[in-house]
Motif scaffolding. Structure first.
Motif, PDB file in Angstrom:
ATOM      1  N   SER A 112       1.248  19.420  46.507  1.00 18.19           N
ATOM      2  CA  SER A 112       1.600  18.895  47.823  1.00 18.19           C
ATOM      3  C   SER A 112       0.328  18.510  48.555  1.00 18.19           C
ATOM      4  CB  SER A 112       2.372  19.949  48.617  1.00 18.19           C
ATOM      5  OG  SER A 112       3.592  20.254  47.995  1.00 18.19           O
ATOM      6  N   GLN A 139      -1.356  15.771  51.847  1.00 15.61           N
ATOM      7  CA  GLN A 139      -1.066  14.899  52.976  1.00 15.61           C
ATOM      8  C   GLN A 139      -1.374  13.456  52.599  1.00 15.61           C
ATOM      9  OE1 GLN A 139      -3.245  16.514  56.335  1.00 15.61           O
ATOM     10  NE2 GLN A 139      -1.418  17.656  56.969  1.00 15.61           N
ATOM     11  N   ARG A 168       7.304   7.796  36.889  1.00 14.85           N
ATOM     12  CA  ARG A 168       7.711   8.688  37.958  1.00 14.85           C
ATOM     13  C   ARG A 168       9.184   8.480  38.281  1.00 14.85           C
ATOM     14  NH1 ARG A 168       4.573   6.204  43.298  1.00 14.85           N
ATOM     15  NH2 ARG A 168       6.077   4.540  43.784  1.00 14.85           N
ATOM     16  N   ALA A 218      11.715   9.399  41.538  1.00 15.58           N
ATOM     17  CA  ALA A 218      11.985   9.949  42.859  1.00 15.58           C
ATOM     18  C   ALA A 218      13.467  10.297  42.953  1.00 15.58           C
ATOM     19  CB  ALA A 218      11.596   8.940  43.932  1.00 15.58           C
ATOM     20  N   PRO A 260       3.466   8.779  51.305  1.00 16.02           N
ATOM     21  CA  PRO A 260       4.734   9.518  51.164  1.00 16.02           C
ATOM     22  C   PRO A 260       5.668   8.897  50.132  1.00 16.02           C
ATOM     23  CG  PRO A 260       4.123   9.356  53.463  1.00 16.02           C
ATOM     24  CD  PRO A 260       3.125   8.510  52.704  1.00 16.02           C
ATOM     25  N   THR A 275       5.910  10.261  46.503  1.00 14.79           N
ATOM     26  CA  THR A 275       6.577  11.526  46.205  1.00 14.79           C
ATOM     27  C   THR A 275       7.593  11.339  45.087  1.00 14.79           C
ATOM     28  OG1 THR A 275       6.278  12.381  48.442  1.00 14.79           O
ATOM     29  CG2 THR A 275       8.089  13.308  47.145  1.00 14.79           C
ATOM     30  N   ALA A 276       7.422  12.099  44.019  1.00 16.79           N
ATOM     31  CA  ALA A 276       8.274  11.965  42.834  1.00 16.79           C
ATOM     32  C   ALA A 276       7.848  13.008  41.806  1.00 16.79           C
ATOM     33  CB  ALA A 276       8.149  10.565  42.233  1.00 16.79           C
ATOM     34  N   GLN A 304       5.526  17.731  39.774  1.00 18.83           N
ATOM     35  CA  GLN A 304       5.989  17.271  41.085  1.00 18.83           C
ATOM     36  C   GLN A 304       4.807  16.891  41.966  1.00 18.83           C
ATOM     37  OE1 GLN A 304       9.302  17.102  42.548  1.00 18.83           O
ATOM     38  NE2 GLN A 304       8.120  16.005  44.124  1.00 18.83           N
ATOM     39  N   VAL A 305       4.896  15.717  42.547  1.00 19.12           N
ATOM     40  CA  VAL A 305       3.926  15.258  43.544  1.00 19.12           C
ATOM     41  C   VAL A 305       4.678  15.071  44.856  1.00 19.12           C
ATOM     42  CG1 VAL A 305       2.409  13.375  44.249  1.00 19.12           C
ATOM     43  CG2 VAL A 305       2.410  14.164  41.870  1.00 19.12           C
ATOM     44  N   THR A 306       4.210  15.736  45.891  1.00 17.02           N
ATOM     45  CA  THR A 306       4.828  15.626  47.202  1.00 17.02           C
ATOM     46  C   THR A 306       3.756  15.227  48.207  1.00 17.02           C
ATOM     47  OG1 THR A 306       6.430  17.356  46.650  1.00 17.02           O
ATOM     48  CG2 THR A 306       6.157  16.804  48.980  1.00 17.02           C
ATOM     49  N   VAL A 307       3.990  14.120  48.883  1.00 19.81           N
ATOM     50  CA  VAL A 307       3.029  13.599  49.855  1.00 19.81           C
ATOM     51  C   VAL A 307       3.687  13.609  51.229  1.00 19.81           C
ATOM     52  CG1 VAL A 307       1.465  11.724  50.450  1.00 19.81           C
ATOM     53  CG2 VAL A 307       2.072  12.128  48.046  1.00 19.81           C
ATOM     54  N   SER A 308       3.079  14.303  52.157  1.00 19.01           N
ATOM     55  CA  SER A 308       3.625  14.388  53.507  1.00 19.01           C
ATOM     56  C   SER A 308       2.852  13.467  54.445  1.00 19.01           C
ATOM     57  CB  SER A 308       3.571  15.820  54.010  1.00 19.01           C
ATOM     58  OG  SER A 308       2.236  16.301  53.984  1.00 19.01           O
TER      59      SER A 308
END
Length: 120
Positions: free
Chosen positions: A11, A13, A38, A40, A87, A90-91, A115-119
């Motif tokens: 995770s 930013q 990827r 999503a 963001p 994210t996927a 898992q890649v999560t971008v906020s």
């Protein structure tokens, strides 16, 4: 038996960076193009980047110069350096051997993905 083991997700930013790794076994990546894909939530799996066995590189349009795919053949390892993450990136990210057309992959088996999560 062909296997893919992806790692390096996390995770971050928006604007951050991650480096994904894919360890393969059961075949020699020197003789195959390799690709990062990827998926999503609610979307189909898509090719993110491909590296052919003669070092031709293909990036999806949405990469826009932010990602770099590389290979360490001696270790049967494929990497994806991702910078300036958004963001929309994210996927769950997967790797597989990719055909020269870039439109399909060689093996039916997939790894568990990372898992890649971008906020924002």
């Amino acid at each position: 038996q062909v296997r893919f083991v992806e790692s390096g997700g996390g995770s971050v930013q928006a604007g951050g960076s991650l480096t994904l790794s894919c360890r393969t076994s059961g075949f020699n990546i020197s003789f195959f193009g390799m690709g990062w894909y990827r998926q999503a939530p609610g979307k189909q799996r898509e090719l993110v980047a491909g590296l052919s066995n003669n070092d031709t590189i293909k990036y999806a349009d949405f990469v826009k110069g932010r990602f770099t795919i590389s290979r360490v053949s001696a270790k049967n390892l494929v990497r994806l350096q991702m910078n300036s993450l958004e963001p929309e990136d994210t996927a769950v990210y997967y790797c597989n051997a990719v055909m020269s057309s870039w439109r399909s992959h060689w093996f039916d088996s997939w790894g568990q993905g990372t898992q890649v999560t971008v906020s924002s």
